[in-house]
Design an enzyme around this catalytic site. Structure first.
Site, mmCIF file in Angstrom:
data_model
loop_
_atom_site.group_PDB
_atom_site.id
_atom_site.type_symbol
_atom_site.label_atom_id
_atom_site.label_comp_id
_atom_site.label_asym_id
_atom_site.label_seq_id
_atom_site.Cartn_x
_atom_site.Cartn_y
_atom_site.Cartn_z
ATOM 1 N N SER A 1 0.812 -1.225 0.000
ATOM 2 C CA SER A 1 0.000 0.000 0.000
ATOM 3 C C SER A 1 0.847 1.278 0.000
ATOM 4 C CB SER A 1 -0.964 -0.013 1.187
ATOM 5 O OG SER A 1 -1.900 -1.057 1.008
ATOM 6 N N LYS B 1 -8.215 -6.078 11.533
ATOM 7 C CA LYS B 1 -9.502 -5.745 10.906
ATOM 8 C C LYS B 1 -10.668 -5.832 11.890
ATOM 9 C CE LYS B 1 -8.428 -6.403 6.075
ATOM 10 N NZ LYS B 1 -8.865 -6.901 4.781
ATOM 11 N N ASP C 1 -12.813 -3.479 -0.075
ATOM 12 C CA ASP C 1 -12.378 -4.737 -0.712
ATOM 13 C C ASP C 1 -13.373 -5.228 -1.760
ATOM 14 O OD1 ASP C 1 -9.922 -5.074 0.501
ATOM 15 O OD2 ASP C 1 -10.760 -6.112 2.244
ATOM 16 N N GLY D 1 -13.502 -20.718 1.176
ATOM 17 C CA GLY D 1 -13.094 -20.102 2.443
ATOM 18 C C GLY D 1 -14.295 -19.456 3.115
ATOM 19 N N THR E 1 -14.547 -26.182 6.978
ATOM 20 C CA THR E 1 -15.436 -26.282 8.135
ATOM 21 C C THR E 1 -16.821 -25.773 7.723
ATOM 22 O OG1 THR E 1 -13.490 -25.719 9.448
ATOM 23 C CG2 THR E 1 -15.610 -25.704 10.598
#
Ligand code: ATR
Length: 285
Positions: free
Chosen positions: A24, A73, A110, A136, A162
């Site tokens: 960044s 985050k 994002d 994911g 999972t």
């Protein structure tokens, strides 16, 4: 860089731990320089339990804003006084803006980065045209799912090791989201317009062998990982003649609305920040 720091220099930055390898600063400082702004974008690495104290101290706008990366985050989400709609839906914040009145605004760029990367590297891709599969079920996956639901995707299939975590995303985002376990990936890939890898490290490990051949041939394959730029998943997708989108394009695209929030103008188009990032990560084309 030969820019002068003056008494009026505006400051923005990125907070992460580690932050050393963040691209960044390269992106934002190239834009700052090309735009001739009296500004600087710097890396900050608070201690793992020190982010909230650090961000609290910036209330009032001494620093215009921060991009926030791993592992802060969740702290960023918690410390924000208000969230944009897209950040609330994503359940994640990657941008904090410090208002003059002391309040902290949390946002998430994002999703725009993800869809912008598709627009750039898979021209004509329509997120609303059919189901998409996301591998994911962490923060990155939820952000991607939120972006596709908002963009009108008729179905978002979360494929995760999972299953319960994938189901959790469905609970947060509604009936368009369906959960699949990894061994049901072939079923999840049936009829999709895109497959997106949003696992943290998983697919660098080639042992996680996804049945990409179960996707229709016009499907686009995207990997949020950009080190290496061509991940094993993208290499396999190319072998199968699927179009691909890389994580570096998403990184560059998510930086655009951040720059606008910090400095109140769009970044100059003339500077090729993707090429600068490629040079920094080892020059792959
Ligand atoms: P982030 O917030 O960056 O998305 P995260 O919350 O750690 O990161 O989530 C990482 C995701 O990658 C999880 O969905 C994880 O699967 P589990 O929910 O089963 O833990 C997935 N993941 C990581 N390594 C993996 C691997 N080797 N194989 C399959 N999935 C993997």
């Amino acid at each position: 860089m030969s820019r002068k720091i003056t008494g009026a220099t505006l400051v923005a930055g990125v907070a992460g731990a580690p932050v050393r390898h963040s691209l960044s600063p390269i992106i934002h400082n190239a834009w700052i320089e090309a735009a001739g702004l009296d500004a600087v974008y710097v890396p900050f690495a608070p201690s793992s339990d020190g982010f909230r104290r650090f961000a609290d101290g910036l209330r009032g706008g001494v620093v215009r804003g921060l991009n926030v990366t791993v592992p802060f985050k969740e702290d960023a989400l918690a410390i924000a006084d208000e969230l944009s709609e897209r950040a609330a839906l994503a359940g994640a914040v990657n941008l904090l803006v410090f208002a003059a009145d002391g309040r902290i605004h949390g946002d998430n760029t994002d999703g725009l980065g993800l869809l912008g990367a598709f627009a750039a590297q898979a021209p004509g891709f329509d997120p609303a045209a059919g189901p998409v599969a996301i591998i994911g079920a962490g923060g990155a996956a939820r952000g991607a799912a939120a972006a596709f639901v908002t963009a009108g995707a008729p179905e978002v299939r979360i494929v995760n090791r999972t299953l319960a975590k994938a189901e959790g995303i469905g609970e947060a985002l509604g009936a368009k989201v369906r959960a699949f376990s990894l061994d049901a990936a072939a079923r999840a890939f049936d009829g999709v317009t895109a497959v997106i890898n949003a696992t943290s490290a998983g697919l660098l490990d080639a042992s996680l062998d996804l049945p990409l051949e179960a996707t229709p041939s016009p499907a686009v394959v995207m990997d949020m990982t950009y080190k290496p730029l061509e991940t094993p998943l993208l290499a396999r997708a190319r072998e199968l003649e699927r179009r691909t989108v890389d994580g570096l394009e998403m990184l560059v695209r998510q930086a655009v609305p951040s720059f606008e929030a910090f400095f109140g103008r769009t970044p100059p188009a003339a500077v090729d920040v993707r090429a600068l990032c490629l040079a920094a990560i080892g020059g792959q084309a």
